[in-house]
Design an enzyme around this catalytic site. Structure first.
Site, short mmCIF file in Angstrom:
data_model
loop_
_atom_site.label_atom_id
_atom_site.label_comp_id
_atom_site.label_asym_id
_atom_site.label_seq_id
_atom_site.Cartn_x
_atom_site.Cartn_y
_atom_site.Cartn_z
N ASN A 169 -13.42 -45.93 17.07
CA ASN A 169 -12.87 -47.29 16.93
C ASN A 169 -11.50 -47.40 17.59
O ASN A 169 -10.83 -48.43 17.46
CB ASN A 169 -12.79 -47.71 15.45
CG ASN A 169 -11.79 -46.89 14.66
OD1 ASN A 169 -11.28 -45.89 15.15
ND2 ASN A 169 -11.49 -47.32 13.44
N ARG A 224 -6.71 -44.43 16.76
CA ARG A 224 -5.64 -43.48 17.08
C ARG A 224 -4.72 -44.03 18.18
O ARG A 224 -3.50 -43.90 18.12
CB ARG A 224 -6.26 -42.15 17.47
CG ARG A 224 -5.30 -41.10 17.89
CD ARG A 224 -4.22 -40.88 16.81
NE ARG A 224 -3.01 -40.46 17.48
CZ ARG A 224 -2.83 -39.26 17.99
NH1 ARG A 224 -3.75 -38.34 17.88
NH2 ARG A 224 -1.71 -38.97 18.61
N ARG A 277 -5.97 -37.60 11.27
CA ARG A 277 -5.84 -36.15 11.15
C ARG A 277 -4.41 -35.60 11.05
O ARG A 277 -4.20 -34.39 11.12
CB ARG A 277 -6.55 -35.49 12.32
CG ARG A 277 -5.86 -35.69 13.66
CD ARG A 277 -5.27 -34.40 14.15
NE ARG A 277 -4.75 -34.51 15.50
CZ ARG A 277 -3.47 -34.32 15.78
NH1 ARG A 277 -2.60 -34.06 14.81
NH2 ARG A 277 -3.06 -34.40 17.02
N THR A 303 -10.67 -28.37 7.67
CA THR A 303 -9.43 -27.74 8.11
C THR A 303 -9.15 -26.49 7.31
O THR A 303 -9.51 -26.41 6.12
CB THR A 303 -8.25 -28.73 7.99
OG1 THR A 303 -7.04 -28.03 8.29
CG2 THR A 303 -8.13 -29.33 6.60
N SER A 332 -1.18 -31.92 1.59
CA SER A 332 -0.75 -33.26 2.01
C SER A 332 -1.92 -34.17 1.68
O SER A 332 -3.04 -33.68 1.47
CB SER A 332 -0.48 -33.31 3.53
OG SER A 332 -1.70 -33.20 4.25
N TYR A 386 -3.46 -35.90 3.70
CA TYR A 386 -4.45 -35.63 4.76
C TYR A 386 -5.31 -34.42 4.42
O TYR A 386 -6.53 -34.49 4.39
CB TYR A 386 -3.78 -35.43 6.13
CG TYR A 386 -4.67 -34.61 7.03
CD1 TYR A 386 -5.86 -35.15 7.52
CD2 TYR A 386 -4.40 -33.27 7.32
CE1 TYR A 386 -6.73 -34.38 8.29
CE2 TYR A 386 -5.26 -32.50 8.06
CZ TYR A 386 -6.43 -33.06 8.55
OH TYR A 386 -7.29 -32.29 9.28
N HIS A 387 -4.64 -33.26 4.18
CA HIS A 387 -5.42 -32.05 3.92
C HIS A 387 -6.32 -32.26 2.70
O HIS A 387 -7.45 -31.77 2.65
CB HIS A 387 -4.49 -30.85 3.74
CG HIS A 387 -3.86 -30.36 5.03
ND1 HIS A 387 -2.55 -30.62 5.37
CD2 HIS A 387 -4.37 -29.65 6.06
CE1 HIS A 387 -2.28 -30.08 6.55
NE2 HIS A 387 -3.36 -29.49 6.99
N LYS A 446 -9.68 -33.86 3.29
CA LYS A 446 -10.71 -32.93 3.77
C LYS A 446 -11.33 -32.16 2.60
O LYS A 446 -12.52 -31.82 2.64
CB LYS A 446 -10.10 -31.93 4.76
CG LYS A 446 -9.55 -32.56 6.03
CD LYS A 446 -10.68 -32.97 6.97
CE LYS A 446 -10.14 -33.39 8.31
NZ LYS A 446 -11.19 -33.79 9.25
N LEU A 467 2.02 -25.21 18.14
CA LEU A 467 2.18 -24.53 19.43
C LEU A 467 2.33 -25.51 20.59
O LEU A 467 3.17 -25.31 21.48
CB LEU A 467 1.00 -23.58 19.66
CG LEU A 467 1.21 -22.69 20.87
CD1 LEU A 467 0.93 -21.25 20.55
CD2 LEU A 467 0.38 -23.13 22.04
N ARG A 524 3.63 -28.43 20.53
CA ARG A 524 4.99 -28.98 20.47
C ARG A 524 6.01 -27.97 21.01
O ARG A 524 6.88 -28.33 21.80
CB ARG A 524 5.35 -29.31 19.01
CG ARG A 524 5.22 -30.78 18.69
CD ARG A 524 5.21 -31.02 17.20
NE ARG A 524 6.49 -30.84 16.52
CZ ARG A 524 7.52 -31.68 16.61
NH1 ARG A 524 7.46 -32.72 17.41
NH2 ARG A 524 8.62 -31.48 15.91
#
Ligand code: NAD
Ligand code: USQ
Length: 404
Positions: A43, A46, A111, A155, A190, A192-193, A196, A250, A252
């Protein structure tokens, strides 16, 4: 190898949900190039989040329609495009009826852990979008394609950082003289996590209740940008996030090293996670497609190839950077997250390798090529987006953080 034959995926019809994103785009092209019939469902939310927050991909990504057109030109292969929201069941039903997938790979969730901790609205959005989308998808499979194999991205963060070894999904426990094999305890760190964790629990239930075929891939942090297919043409280039909300460790650090910003180690830097090259992400999905679970079976794989602490990552990049004339520096910034900064970490990851994954381990060659691609686009970096702005303890009930 056989997996690279142009007809390796013959007979498989794979729906890639979230196929406009970082992992999804690379996977869609990888499978399409190997003879899987692929469609992308997305959709584009993001891209909208990036626009609202003022973020951009380091690499200049093209719109999804142009990407798919270019892929046809380069490879001769069609990727069907369905633009819509998996939370919209009418849309999802129509898509299932039209495409008739044999496998559905579900990357299409919000995510970012920091995004989910910005404020209440984004916490609720993250869990609603992720949990509802996944439930809809399971209903669509049940209703329209009961043999379809659901391959769901989870995750490693579902397990948290327990003081014992992390198994692949299940833990055999002896308690008061009795023994059982149970889902490994979940300790998401979080909203987010945690979304999942909720997805995984819902999947365990539906797998049994509806005799579904499911695979949950507990993926570690992905790094890199180049895959064979995304480098075939500039219009196929993949996204690479460097901002403090969507950018991951990594990637970043490499970008920071390339633009002369010190690498932002949060807190003590002993935080240890599992990592994998994006070239292995696409392989792992192919392996999951080729090894469907039985009806009523939920497979769980830990999808990462190596573990590193944040300090170890910074040290590796310092060395690699020096070799190509950079002078990477490190700063320890106060940790915006609530997490352990020194802890035991030993996670199992043998199942995908038993099924044929040959890991691309972190190497000088990888760092070298990643740093070089980054340097090519480094003028696109807005340095004001690098320092973290989202604090776990300050997550507000109204309004968003990040106002600078
Ligand atoms: P991404 O943000 O680049 O891509 C996700 C895509 O899903 C986006 O294109 C977005 O528009 C789409 N999407 C989101 N909600 C949707 C909805 N309701 N309907 C349709 N489309 C929707 O993320 P990514 O880095 O590619 O991650 C993909 C998946 O892999 C996620 O589920 C993520 O949790 C998981 N994962 C990612 C990493 C990583 O390091 N990037 C690591 C472990 C797991
Ligand atoms: N970190 C730093 N400095 C930074 C960025 C991160 O020290 O500039 C640290 C964080 O504090 C954390 C670790 O690095 O301890 C990983 O952070 P991250 O942002 O790279 O990854 P995370 O928030 O866990 O999320 C990413 C993806 C997510 C996926 C997850 C896999 O965004 O979708 O689920 O990696 S895992 O970490 O295994 O749970």
């Amino acid at each position: 190898s056989k997996a690279d034959d142009p007809d390796a995926g013959k007979g498989q019809r794979v729906m890639i949900i979230g196929g406009d994103g970082y992992c999804g785009w690379a996977t869609a092209l990888h499978l399409s190039n190997r003879g899987y019939e692929v469609c992308i469902v997305d959709n584009l939310c993001r891209r909208g989040m990036d626009d609202s927050l003022g973020f951009n991909s380091l690499t200049p990504i093209r719109g999804i329609h142009e990407r798919v057109r270019k892929w046809k030109e380069v490879s001769g292969k069609d990727i069907e495009l369905f633009i819509g929201d998996v939370c919209d069941y009418e849309f999802l039903s129509a898509t299932f009826k039209k495409f008739e997938p044999t496998a559905a790979v579900h990357f299409g969730e919000q995510r970012s852990a920091p995004y989910s901790m910005m404020d209440r609205t984004k916490a609720v959005f993250t869990q609603t979008n992720n949990v509802m989308g996944n439930i809809n998808l399971m209903y669509a499979i049940k209703e329209f394609a009961p043999d379809c194999h659901l391959i769901k991205l989870g995750t490693m963060g579902e397990y948290g950082t327990p003081n014992i070894d992390i198994e692949e999904g299940y833990l055999t426990v002896e308690h008061n003289g009795r023994t059982d094999t149970l889902p490994y305890p979940k300790q998401g760190n979080s909203f987010y996590h945690l979304s999942k964790c909720h997805d995984s629990t819902n999947m365990i239930f539906c797998t049994k209740a509806w005799q579904m075929r499911t695979t949950d891939l507990n993926q570690g942090v992905v790094y890199g940008v180049a895959t064979e297919e995304t480098m075939m043409d500039p219009a196929l280039i993949n996204r690479l996030d460097y901002d403090a909300v969507f950018g991951t460790a990594l990637n970043r650090f490499c970008i920071q090293a390339a633009v002369g910003h010190p690498m932002t180690v949060y807190g003590k830097g002993g935080q240890t996670r599992g990592f994998l090259d994006i070239r292995d992400t696409v392989r792992c999905i192919q392996i999951a497609c080729d090894n469907p679970a039985d009806k009523g079976e939920m497979r769980i794989y830990n999808q990462f190839t190596e573990q590193f602490s944040v300090n170890e990552l910074a040290a590796l990049i310092t060395e690699a950077g020096k070799k190509i004339g950079l002078d990477p520096q490190v700063i320890n910034v106060p940790n915006p997250r609530t997490e352990m900064e020194e802890h035991y970490y030993n996670a199992k990851n043998s199942k995908l390798q038993d099924l044929g994954l040959e890991p691309h381990l972190m190497s000088d060659a990888l760092m070298d090529s990643l740093l070089k691609i980054i340097i090519e686009y480094k003028d696109r970096v807005d340095k004001s987006l690098i320092l973290p702005g989202v604090n776990w303890t300050e997550s507000a009930s109204v309004g968003q953080q990040l106002e600078k």
